[in-house]
Design an enzyme around this catalytic site. Structure first.
Site, PDB file in Angstrom:
ATOM      1  N   LEU A   1       0.806  -1.164  -0.082  1.00 39.24           N
ATOM      2  CA  LEU A   1       0.087   0.066   0.035  1.00 39.24           C
ATOM      3  C   LEU A   1       0.856   1.187   0.076  1.00 39.24           C
ATOM      4  CD1 LEU A   1      -2.732   0.617   2.607  1.00 39.24           C
ATOM      5  CD2 LEU A   1      -0.669   2.082   2.489  1.00 39.24           C
TER       6      LEU A   1
ATOM      7  N   ASP B   1       0.234   5.745  -1.249  1.00 36.77           N
ATOM      8  CA  ASP B   1      -0.673   6.906  -0.926  1.00 36.77           C
ATOM      9  C   ASP B   1      -2.230   6.677  -0.846  1.00 36.77           C
ATOM     10  OD1 ASP B   1       1.910   7.398  -1.996  1.00 36.77           O
ATOM     11  OD2 ASP B   1       1.093   8.891  -3.582  1.00 36.77           O
TER      12      ASP B   1
ATOM     13  N   GLN C   1      -3.268   3.646  -3.045  1.00 38.33           N
ATOM     14  CA  GLN C   1      -2.318   2.865  -4.002  1.00 38.33           C
ATOM     15  C   GLN C   1      -1.980   1.550  -3.531  1.00 38.33           C
ATOM     16  OE1 GLN C   1      -0.349   4.811  -6.954  1.00 38.33           O
ATOM     17  NE2 GLN C   1      -2.278   5.225  -6.843  1.00 38.33           N
TER      18      GLN C   1
ATOM     19  N   TYR D   1      -1.933   6.005 -10.897  1.00 40.11           N
ATOM     20  CA  TYR D   1      -1.049   6.635  -9.969  1.00 40.11           C
ATOM     21  C   TYR D   1      -2.177   7.600  -9.232  1.00 40.11           C
ATOM     22  CZ  TYR D   1       3.644   5.174 -10.895  1.00 40.11           C
ATOM     23  OH  TYR D   1       4.825   4.472 -10.855  1.00 40.11           O
ATOM     24  N   SER D   2      -1.610   8.265  -8.164  1.00 42.72           N
ATOM     25  CA  SER D   2      -2.542   8.865  -7.108  1.00 42.72           C
ATOM     26  C   SER D   2      -3.281  10.122  -7.988  1.00 42.72           C
ATOM     27  CB  SER D   2      -1.440   9.637  -6.185  1.00 42.72           C
ATOM     28  OG  SER D   2      -1.157   8.483  -5.475  1.00 42.72           O
TER      29      SER D   2
ATOM     30  N   ASP E   1      -0.399  13.340 -10.184  1.00 40.30           N
ATOM     31  CA  ASP E   1      -1.119  13.391  -8.779  1.00 40.30           C
ATOM     32  C   ASP E   1      -2.311  14.578  -8.584  1.00 40.30           C
ATOM     33  OD1 ASP E   1       0.523  11.191  -8.337  1.00 40.30           O
ATOM     34  OD2 ASP E   1       1.912  12.637  -6.926  1.00 40.30           O
TER      35      ASP E   1
ATOM     36  N   GLU F   1       5.589  16.188  -5.103  1.00 43.14           N
ATOM     37  CA  GLU F   1       4.670  14.881  -5.381  1.00 43.14           C
ATOM     38  C   GLU F   1       3.304  15.567  -4.690  1.00 43.14           C
ATOM     39  OE1 GLU F   1       6.510  11.027  -6.602  1.00 43.14           O
ATOM     40  OE2 GLU F   1       6.627  11.264  -4.420  1.00 43.14           O
TER      41      GLU F   1
HETATM   42  C1  FRU Z   1       4.048   9.244  -4.019  1.00 44.17           C
HETATM   43  C2  FRU Z   1       3.866   8.842  -5.302  1.00 44.17           C
HETATM   44  C3  FRU Z   1       3.158   9.707  -6.282  1.00 44.17           C
HETATM   45  C4  FRU Z   1       2.651   8.642  -7.308  1.00 44.17           C
HETATM   46  C5  FRU Z   1       2.293   7.243  -6.477  1.00 44.17           C
HETATM   47  C6  FRU Z   1       2.834   6.158  -7.339  1.00 44.17           C
HETATM   48  O1  FRU Z   1       4.164   8.305  -2.973  1.00 44.17           O
HETATM   49  O2  FRU Z   1       5.062   8.610  -5.807  1.00 44.17           O
HETATM   50  O3  FRU Z   1       3.507  10.561  -6.759  1.00 44.17           O
HETATM   51  O4  FRU Z   1       1.421   9.038  -7.900  1.00 44.17           O
HETATM   52  O5  FRU Z   1       3.170   7.444  -5.346  1.00 44.17           O
HETATM   53  O6  FRU Z   1       2.142   4.844  -6.207  1.00 44.17           O
END
Ligand code: FRU
Length: 495
Positions: free
Chosen positions: A45, A47, A63, A106-107, A169, A225
């Site tokens: 796990l 974000d 995630q 991704y996030s 993100d 991020e």
């Molecule tokens: C932050 C990150 C985000 C990205 C995600 C990928 O922890 O690197 O920038 O979207 O995790 O899992």
């Protein structure tokens, strides 16, 4: 041409049921699993994503890489709750099956539009090991909980000129009649920034430029991020996770750090005037937080209680990381205040309160590692004092207060299971120590979150104690008076 794919770029749809059951079975060991923090049944796990109170329920997505404890093909896992403490696991919400998300979903965040929940995320694209791009994508959840990817994805294709493939993100929010999307980005000169898009319907987006931070260092790391924006009272708050910030004394001691900035957003001129900024959590394992508004409009926040791509002690048990417990945010004197949400008390199954005087050291409890503890200390002549958690004759997690230095430190160097040692085993924060100190502690088997003086300072850490290390001790170099309330907590996530 074949797309570049590694073994770790499989989706869950490519696995048989047996393979998934085997993964679950291999990760079933309970020892370090939290009971009321969100953690993965197996796999990794990171974000929190898409956080929302929607249609009468709280939704948390996160995630998730199912096939091991590496940062592989990221899916959006999904849980829901009526009260922020009892969670049900739901089917995986976003599986990256399409070309525009070929290396992971991704996030991103979510927002309610036309009575549906719009889930924004980044479709990660890898051309090879070192080259990437990004698409911004949308999935929509209706009131029946059905989630569908938007048919014209991506809603933003590729990255604008002037930026590397690190643009991701999305955080979408509404101001007056417009929607805005703020993205974390890296300029081609390898500095971090935010870029912004605007939309009238949440679907068609127009690039409007970088968000300029006034009264803020011009250069601040190589990539920003997980941007986050929230309005609390009449203040605007930006939260983000910059990478590449150098350590400055007791600040920014983790490989990656989290910043909040309080100020004023001038959206028409794309400026954010910063009145104050600071590290959001002074502990070890805290990253990529995301805020959202709860049932009563309150500002809430979850973070990933993890850091970078380091090895953690549960790796060999085939699961990694958890989220923080949800926190309620407020502002006082231009500082962000964080408190565990009050719903934590719904999990209380046993409450014990006591008071007394400590001269040197006293064990105040020693039975389990799943509790919520509130302690008030009256210091008298003591200069050096604190609380040991997860303690036994072999180890302890030390929370130490030093009145001469006006500081508090969290030390995991006396624990048997060490990890991320290269970034140090102590974290420290400045604290004006007066006659009294208020401490709230959440312990959940392998995560400890500490809130000092009503949430003015928070320190979060993962910790992997031996089974017998369940002690709570108060110690002091002189007489100290304490009173505490300990709530032993029930499980909030049933597996
Ligand atoms: C932050 C990150 C985000 C990205 C995600 C990928 O922890 O690197 O920038 O979207 O995790 O899992």
């Amino acid at each position: 041409m074949d797309i570049f794919k590694e073994e770790k770029h499989r989706t869950i749809l490519e696995a048989t049921n047996e393979e998934l059951l085997e993964l679950k079975d291999k990760a079933k060991d309970k020892l370090w699993k939290p009971i009321y923090h969100i953690y993965p049944q197996y796999g990794l796990l990171n974000d929190p994503n898409g956080l929302a109170y929607f249609n009468g329920k709280y939704h948390v997505f996160h995630q998730w890489y199912p096939f091991g404890v590496t940062h592989g093909m990221k899916h959006w896992a999904h849980l829901e709750s009526e009260d922020l403490v009892s969670w049900n696991r739901l089917p995986v919400a976003i599986i990256p099956t399409e070309k525009y998300e070929s290396h992971g979903a991704y996030s991103g965040n979510s927002i309610e539009i036309n009575e549906e929940l719009y889930l924004y995320y980044t479709g990660n694209i890898k051309f090879d090991k070192n080259n990437r791009s990004a698409n911004q994508c949308l999935a929509i959840m209706n009131k029946d909980g059905e989630i569908k990817k938007f048919e014209n994805n991506p809603i933003i294709e590729g990255v604008p000129n002037g930026y590397t493939g690190h643009v991701r993100d999305p955080k979408v929010f509404k101001l007056k009649e417009n929607y805005y999307m703020i993205l974390g980005a890296q300029r081609v000169n390898e500095t971090g920034t935010f870029i912004m898009y605007k939309s009238i319907d949440g679907i068609k987006w127009e690039l409007i430029g970088e968000l300029e931070l006034e009264n803020f260092p011009k250069e601040f790391g190589y990539m920003w991020e997980c941007p986050d924006y929230v309005k609390i009272d009449d203040k605007d708050v930006l939260i983000f996770s910059p990478q590449g910030i150098d350590k400055e004394g007791n600040k920014y001691n983790n490989i990656f750090n989290v910043i909040y900035a309080i100020g004023k957003l001038d959206i028409d001129n794309l400026k954010f005037k910063v009145d104050s900024y600071e590290e959001l959590d002074k502990g070890f394992d805290f990253y990529a937080p995301q805020s959202f508004k709860g049932k009563d409009g309150q500002a809430l926040l979850f973070a990933w209680a993890g850091m970078g791509e380091f090895k953690y002690p549960t790796d060999k048990k085939l699961w990694a990381h958890c989220l923080t417990f949800p926190r309620e945010l407020s502002i006082s004197n231009d500082k962000l205040i964080q408190k565990p949400v009050k719903e934590i008390l719904k999990l209380s199954k046993l409450e014990v309160s006591e008071n007394g005087i400590v001269n040197k050291k006293e064990i105040i409890a020693n039975d389990n590692n799943t509790y919520y503890l509130k302690v008030n200390l009256t210091l008298n002549e003591s200069n050096n004092f604190g609380i040991n958690l997860c303690s036994s004759n072999e180890e302890r997690l030390e929370l130490n207060f030093n009145r001469e230095n006006n500081s508090v430190s969290l030390n995991r160097n006396k624990m048997k299971h060490r990890f991320i040692e290269e970034y140090g085993l102590t974290r420290e924060a400045e604290l004006n120590i007066d006659k009294n100190i208020d401490i709230e502690v959440i312990v959940d088997n392998s995560i400890v979150e500490i809130f000092i003086n009503g949430g003015k300072i928070t320190m979060s850490t993962r910790v992997f104690p031996l089974e017998k290390s369940t002690g709570i001790e108060i110690y002091a170099d002189n007489e100290i008076r304490y009173n505490y309330t300990k709530h032993v907590l029930n499980s909030g996530i049933l597996d």
